[in-house]
Design a protein around this motif. Structure first.
Motif, mmCIF file in Angstrom:
data_model
loop_
_atom_site.group_PDB
_atom_site.id
_atom_site.type_symbol
_atom_site.label_atom_id
_atom_site.label_comp_id
_atom_site.label_asym_id
_atom_site.label_seq_id
_atom_site.Cartn_x
_atom_site.Cartn_y
_atom_site.Cartn_z
ATOM 1 N N ARG A 1 56.249 72.524 44.099
ATOM 2 C CA ARG A 1 54.947 72.087 43.606
ATOM 3 C C ARG A 1 54.891 70.571 43.605
ATOM 4 O O ARG A 1 55.892 69.895 43.396
ATOM 5 N N GLN B 1 46.731 74.223 36.327
ATOM 6 C CA GLN B 1 46.219 72.868 36.552
ATOM 7 C C GLN B 1 45.716 72.708 37.987
ATOM 8 O O GLN B 1 44.672 72.125 38.222
ATOM 9 N N ILE B 2 46.486 73.218 38.949
ATOM 10 C CA ILE B 2 46.113 73.104 40.358
ATOM 11 C C ILE B 2 44.800 73.844 40.617
ATOM 12 O O ILE B 2 43.913 73.341 41.299
ATOM 13 N N ILE C 1 51.497 74.796 35.844
ATOM 14 C CA ILE C 1 51.123 73.930 36.972
ATOM 15 C C ILE C 1 50.061 74.597 37.834
ATOM 16 O O ILE C 1 49.086 73.962 38.242
ATOM 17 N N TYR D 1 53.175 67.655 41.447
ATOM 18 C CA TYR D 1 52.529 67.530 40.146
ATOM 19 C C TYR D 1 52.824 66.173 39.529
ATOM 20 O O TYR D 1 53.931 65.651 39.635
#
Length: 110
Positions: free
Chosen positions: A62, A100-101, A97, A64
């Protein structure tokens, strides 16, 4: 964002987190890493390197945060790359995450 950084700090205290380019590369290649997080403001070379390395070894990847935030949450200076060794921390982090993405757009593999 705070929950993700807090969870990264807990993973560090639990000894389930590695930080830094070379350390994370060794963790991925040795099979210890289950998740790699690369800062969004890391160089394209670093992103491409870890993206392909993780894809080849079936490690979750990821992008981030920022280098300064990733470093501060684990009590260090700037860090471009963090790897997680615990599946429990991996699952919690991926969930946060990915939320959020999905809300703001971004990239994730695995």
């Amino acid at each position: 964002m705070d929950r993700i950084y807090s969870l990264l700090g807990l993973a560090k205290k639990a000894g389930q987190l590695s930080a830094g380019d070379e350390t994370c590369e060794r963790a991925v290649k040795s099979g210890k890493a289950v998740l790699v997080i690369v800062a969004g403001d890391a160089s394209e070379n670093t992103k491409d390197k870890f993206k392909s390395m993780c894809s080849f070894r079936s490690v979750s990847y990821r992008e981030y945060g920022e280098k300064l935030g990733l470093g501060r949450c684990i009590g260090k200076e700037i860090r471009s790359v963090i790897s997680i060794q615990s599946k429990d921390f991996k699952n919690g982090l991926l969930k946060l995450i990915d939320n959020q993405i999905n809300e703001s757009g971004g990239e994730g593999i695995g």
